[in-house]
Scaffold this motif. Structure first.
Motif, PDB file in Angstrom:
ATOM      1  N   PRO A  99      37.264 -34.764   1.995  1.00 50.25           N
ATOM      2  CA  PRO A  99      37.117 -35.288   3.352  1.00 50.25           C
ATOM      3  C   PRO A  99      37.659 -36.704   3.521  1.00 50.25           C
ATOM      4  O   PRO A  99      38.149 -37.057   4.593  1.00 50.25           O
ATOM      5  CB  PRO A  99      35.601 -35.259   3.596  1.00 50.25           C
ATOM      6  CG  PRO A  99      34.964 -35.119   2.259  1.00 50.25           C
ATOM      7  CD  PRO A  99      35.959 -34.468   1.358  1.00 50.25           C
ATOM      8  N   GLY A 100      37.575 -37.525   2.452  1.00 46.31           N
ATOM      9  CA  GLY A 100      37.989 -38.924   2.575  1.00 46.31           C
ATOM     10  C   GLY A 100      39.470 -39.154   2.303  1.00 46.31           C
ATOM     11  O   GLY A 100      39.934 -40.300   2.346  1.00 46.31           O
ATOM     12  N   LEU A 101      40.214 -38.107   1.999  1.00 50.46           N
ATOM     13  CA  LEU A 101      41.654 -38.250   1.730  1.00 50.46           C
ATOM     14  C   LEU A 101      42.454 -37.689   2.893  1.00 50.46           C
ATOM     15  O   LEU A 101      42.008 -36.766   3.580  1.00 50.46           O
ATOM     16  CB  LEU A 101      42.041 -37.495   0.452  1.00 50.46           C
ATOM     17  CG  LEU A 101      41.349 -37.907  -0.852  1.00 50.46           C
ATOM     18  CD1 LEU A 101      41.928 -37.114  -2.018  1.00 50.46           C
ATOM     19  CD2 LEU A 101      41.497 -39.401  -1.106  1.00 50.46           C
ATOM     20  N   THR A 102      43.655 -38.259   3.102  1.00 50.00           N
ATOM     21  CA  THR A 102      44.534 -37.728   4.148  1.00 50.00           C
ATOM     22  C   THR A 102      45.105 -36.378   3.688  1.00 50.00           C
ATOM     23  O   THR A 102      44.967 -35.988   2.525  1.00 50.00           O
ATOM     24  CB  THR A 102      45.724 -38.667   4.400  1.00 50.00           C
ATOM     25  OG1 THR A 102      46.518 -38.705   3.214  1.00 50.00           O
ATOM     26  CG2 THR A 102      45.274 -40.063   4.798  1.00 50.00           C
ATOM     27  N   ILE A 103      45.783 -35.717   4.633  1.00 51.20           N
ATOM     28  CA  ILE A 103      46.441 -34.446   4.310  1.00 51.20           C
ATOM     29  C   ILE A 103      47.368 -34.641   3.113  1.00 51.20           C
ATOM     30  O   ILE A 103      47.347 -33.892   2.142  1.00 51.20           O
ATOM     31  CB  ILE A 103      47.221 -33.938   5.546  1.00 51.20           C
ATOM     32  CG1 ILE A 103      46.226 -33.418   6.593  1.00 51.20           C
ATOM     33  CG2 ILE A 103      48.245 -32.877   5.169  1.00 51.20           C
ATOM     34  CD1 ILE A 103      46.850 -32.947   7.880  1.00 51.20           C
ATOM     35  N   ARG A 104      48.189 -35.699   3.200  1.00 50.60           N
ATOM     36  CA  ARG A 104      49.169 -35.933   2.136  1.00 50.60           C
ATOM     37  C   ARG A 104      48.464 -36.200   0.795  1.00 50.60           C
ATOM     38  O   ARG A 104      48.834 -35.648  -0.242  1.00 50.60           O
ATOM     39  CB  ARG A 104      50.071 -37.108   2.524  1.00 50.60           C
ATOM     40  CG  ARG A 104      51.237 -37.260   1.608  1.00 50.60           C
ATOM     41  CD  ARG A 104      52.343 -38.110   2.202  1.00 50.60           C
ATOM     42  NE  ARG A 104      53.650 -37.536   1.912  1.00 50.60           N
ATOM     43  CZ  ARG A 104      54.111 -37.338   0.696  1.00 50.60           C
ATOM     44  NH1 ARG A 104      53.404 -37.650  -0.358  1.00 50.60           N
ATOM     45  NH2 ARG A 104      55.299 -36.805   0.519  1.00 50.60           N
ATOM     46  N   GLU A 105      47.412 -37.040   0.848  1.00 50.75           N
ATOM     47  CA  GLU A 105      46.689 -37.368  -0.390  1.00 50.75           C
ATOM     48  C   GLU A 105      46.001 -36.127  -0.972  1.00 50.75           C
ATOM     49  O   GLU A 105      45.946 -35.953  -2.194  1.00 50.75           O
ATOM     50  CB  GLU A 105      45.652 -38.467  -0.117  1.00 50.75           C
ATOM     51  CG  GLU A 105      46.286 -39.831   0.122  1.00 50.75           C
ATOM     52  CD  GLU A 105      45.345 -40.833   0.779  1.00 50.75           C
ATOM     53  OE1 GLU A 105      45.701 -42.013   0.829  1.00 50.75           O
ATOM     54  OE2 GLU A 105      44.257 -40.433   1.270  1.00 50.75           O
ATOM     55  N   ASN A 106      45.485 -35.248  -0.097  1.00 48.03           N
ATOM     56  CA  ASN A 106      44.885 -34.008  -0.579  1.00 48.03           C
ATOM     57  C   ASN A 106      45.900 -33.192  -1.368  1.00 48.03           C
ATOM     58  O   ASN A 106      45.555 -32.515  -2.341  1.00 48.03           O
ATOM     59  CB  ASN A 106      44.359 -33.179   0.589  1.00 48.03           C
ATOM     60  CG  ASN A 106      42.869 -33.339   0.815  1.00 48.03           C
ATOM     61  OD1 ASN A 106      42.067 -32.754   0.100  1.00 48.03           O
ATOM     62  ND2 ASN A 106      42.512 -34.156   1.803  1.00 48.03           N
ATOM     63  N   ILE A 126      53.869 -29.492   3.525  1.00 45.99           N
ATOM     64  CA  ILE A 126      53.300 -29.921   4.814  1.00 45.99           C
ATOM     65  C   ILE A 126      54.130 -29.357   5.966  1.00 45.99           C
ATOM     66  O   ILE A 126      53.585 -28.858   6.963  1.00 45.99           O
ATOM     67  CB  ILE A 126      53.246 -31.464   4.897  1.00 45.99           C
ATOM     68  CG1 ILE A 126      52.232 -32.023   3.895  1.00 45.99           C
ATOM     69  CG2 ILE A 126      52.873 -31.917   6.316  1.00 45.99           C
ATOM     70  CD1 ILE A 126      52.169 -33.536   3.840  1.00 45.99           C
ATOM     71  N   ASP A 127      55.449 -29.406   5.816  1.00 43.91           N
ATOM     72  CA  ASP A 127      56.330 -28.981   6.905  1.00 43.91           C
ATOM     73  C   ASP A 127      56.182 -27.499   7.249  1.00 43.91           C
ATOM     74  O   ASP A 127      56.553 -27.070   8.338  1.00 43.91           O
ATOM     75  CB  ASP A 127      57.793 -29.290   6.549  1.00 43.91           C
ATOM     76  CG  ASP A 127      58.071 -30.785   6.672  1.00 43.91           C
ATOM     77  OD1 ASP A 127      57.271 -31.486   7.329  1.00 43.91           O
ATOM     78  OD2 ASP A 127      59.077 -31.243   6.100  1.00 43.91           O
ATOM     79  N   GLY A 137      48.744 -37.881   8.564  1.00 42.10           N
ATOM     80  CA  GLY A 137      47.915 -39.032   8.187  1.00 42.10           C
ATOM     81  C   GLY A 137      46.432 -38.795   8.416  1.00 42.10           C
ATOM     82  O   GLY A 137      45.598 -39.649   8.079  1.00 42.10           O
ATOM     83  N   SER A 138      46.076 -37.639   8.974  1.00 39.75           N
ATOM     84  CA  SER A 138      44.653 -37.392   9.286  1.00 39.75           C
ATOM     85  C   SER A 138      43.840 -37.184   8.014  1.00 39.75           C
ATOM     86  O   SER A 138      44.337 -36.640   7.021  1.00 39.75           O
ATOM     87  CB  SER A 138      44.498 -36.128  10.138  1.00 39.75           C
ATOM     88  OG  SER A 138      45.186 -36.272  11.336  1.00 39.75           O
ATOM     89  N   LEU A 139      42.575 -37.578   8.087  1.00 41.55           N
ATOM     90  CA  LEU A 139      41.668 -37.359   6.963  1.00 41.55           C
ATOM     91  C   LEU A 139      41.191 -35.906   6.943  1.00 41.55           C
ATOM     92  O   LEU A 139      41.090 -35.260   8.001  1.00 41.55           O
ATOM     93  CB  LEU A 139      40.444 -38.270   7.092  1.00 41.55           C
ATOM     94  CG  LEU A 139      40.700 -39.767   6.977  1.00 41.55           C
ATOM     95  CD1 LEU A 139      39.409 -40.549   7.242  1.00 41.55           C
ATOM     96  CD2 LEU A 139      41.246 -40.111   5.586  1.00 41.55           C
ATOM     97  N   GLY A 140      40.842 -35.439   5.749  1.00 46.29           N
ATOM     98  CA  GLY A 140      40.291 -34.093   5.609  1.00 46.29           C
ATOM     99  C   GLY A 140      39.104 -33.867   6.531  1.00 46.29           C
ATOM    100  O   GLY A 140      38.935 -32.794   7.112  1.00 46.29           O
ATOM    101  N   SER A 141      38.279 -34.913   6.696  1.00 49.25           N
ATOM    102  CA  SER A 141      37.074 -34.786   7.522  1.00 49.25           C
ATOM    103  C   SER A 141      37.402 -34.614   9.003  1.00 49.25           C
ATOM    104  O   SER A 141      36.538 -34.205   9.780  1.00 49.25           O
ATOM    105  CB  SER A 141      36.186 -36.022   7.349  1.00 49.25           C
ATOM    106  OG  SER A 141      36.920 -37.176   7.717  1.00 49.25           O
ATOM    107  N   GLU A 142      38.636 -34.949   9.397  1.00 48.84           N
ATOM    108  CA  GLU A 142      39.018 -34.850  10.813  1.00 48.84           C
ATOM    109  C   GLU A 142      39.632 -33.492  11.158  1.00 48.84           C
ATOM    110  O   GLU A 142      39.980 -33.248  12.308  1.00 48.84           O
ATOM    111  CB  GLU A 142      40.031 -35.967  11.152  1.00 48.84           C
ATOM    112  CG  GLU A 142      39.444 -37.359  11.009  1.00 48.84           C
ATOM    113  CD  GLU A 142      40.487 -38.465  11.033  1.00 48.84           C
ATOM    114  OE1 GLU A 142      40.118 -39.598  11.352  1.00 48.84           O
ATOM    115  OE2 GLU A 142      41.667 -38.211  10.711  1.00 48.84           O
ATOM    116  N   LEU A 143      39.779 -32.631  10.150  1.00 48.75           N
ATOM    117  CA  LEU A 143      40.474 -31.364  10.394  1.00 48.75           C
ATOM    118  C   LEU A 143      39.499 -30.275  10.833  1.00 48.75           C
ATOM    119  O   LEU A 143      38.355 -30.229  10.369  1.00 48.75           O
ATOM    120  CB  LEU A 143      41.191 -30.907   9.118  1.00 48.75           C
ATOM    121  CG  LEU A 143      42.186 -31.901   8.518  1.00 48.75           C
ATOM    122  CD1 LEU A 143      42.793 -31.328   7.236  1.00 48.75           C
ATOM    123  CD2 LEU A 143      43.290 -32.242   9.521  1.00 48.75           C
ATOM    124  N   SER A 144      39.985 -29.379  11.690  1.00 50.37           N
ATOM    125  CA  SER A 144      39.198 -28.206  12.079  1.00 50.37           C
ATOM    126  C   SER A 144      39.164 -27.228  10.898  1.00 50.37           C
ATOM    127  O   SER A 144      39.924 -27.375   9.932  1.00 50.37           O
ATOM    128  CB  SER A 144      39.851 -27.527  13.282  1.00 50.37           C
ATOM    129  OG  SER A 144      41.087 -26.959  12.873  1.00 50.37           O
TER     130      SER A 144
END
Ligand code: ATP
Length: 244
Positions: A99-106, A126-127, A137-144
């Motif tokens: 949850p605390g990592l971005t999409i890219r960091e995940n 990602i593409d 750049g969104s965090l895991g916690s921000e994703l649906s």
């Protein structure tokens, strides 16, 4: 059975798989095949042994006998890491998005050295998904829930797999997001990925897959195409409570 399904050897072939956790066998001798380029499902109720089958393929189940061939190689005694490096990607039921990592960091934390020459890099992964591309750049916690499922699939594909194993990817998702997961499965398959899908939702299974195996109490009790399954009302009634 379905020997005329393949021109070639199947990509994955499982024979007489018996497996369990030390308290009796969960799988009681199952056989199934996944051909190159197919979408194949293992469907069945809660506790039928679907996840145990995927975990057995990965070498994660403590007591296991039988043969599992992937790309012609017997992987039944092989470590999980080696199996993944050789081209099996796995998206478990719990998506394990940080949850605390971005999409890219995940995706970065998941990247492992791979043998495959055509491994997709993180940006390619990602593409492949419009909703990840736009929110990288969104965090895991921000994703649906649906976006988390896409991220979990993207993360599995960074390793450049030939076979993608998905465990109940539509569980808990709203119907319109279920449709988008179905479309993702169809698109990845069109792009050449072979997919083994575990589902409880027989409608999703029939929407996306070519061939189905129904698992019940650790045994394969039915095998057939979507057309055959849709006409097998007795099987639908008995194992899925679907009535026409
Ligand atoms: P579900 O949709 O509930 O995940 P499933 O078809 O995937 O169902 P499995 O998760 O493979 O079924 O579980 C089959 C049986 O194995 C169940 O009785 C379950 O309690 C047992 N089981 C699963 N994982 C373990 C484990 N790690 N240790 C002990 N028993 C387990």
């Amino acid at each position: 059975m379905s020997d005329d399904r393949f021109d070639d050897d199947p990509l994955l072939s499982v024979r007489d798989l018996v497996a369990g956790y030390g308290l009796g066998n969960v799988l009681r001798g199952i056989d199934f095949d996944v051909g190159r380029g197919e979408v194949v499902t293992l469907i069945g109720r809660n506790g039928a042994g679907k996840t145990t089958t995927l975990e057995s393929i990965l070498g994660n189940v403590p007591e296991m006998t039988g043969e599992i061939h992937f790309n012609g190689v017997d992987i039944s005694k092989q470590s999980n890491d080696k199996t993944i490096r050789e081209g099996i990607a796995y998206v478990p039921e719990e998506r394990r998005v940080f949850p605390g990592l971005t999409i890219r960091e995940n995706l970065e934390v998941a990247q492992t050295p791979v043998d495959s020459a055509d491994a997709r890099d993180i940006d390619d992964a990602i593409d492949m998904f419009e909703n990840l591309r736009e929110n990288r750049g969104s965090l895991g916690s921000e994703l649906s829930g649906g976006e988390q499922q896409m991220l979990a699939i993207a993360r599995a594909l960074v390793s450049g797999a030939d076979l993608l194993m998905l465990d109940e990817p539509t569980e808990g998702l709203a119907p319109f997001i279920v449709r988008s997961v179905e479309e993702t499965i169809e698109r990845l398959n069109d792009e050449g990925l072979t997919i083994l899908l575990v589902e409880q939702n027989v409608q999703v299974a029939m929407n996306v897959a070519d061939h189905h195996y129904v698992l019940n109490e650790g045994e394969i009790v039915y095998e057939g195409t979507s057309e055959e399954l849709s006409e097998s009302q007795d099987i639908l009634d008995e194992y899925f409570g679907v009535t026409s």
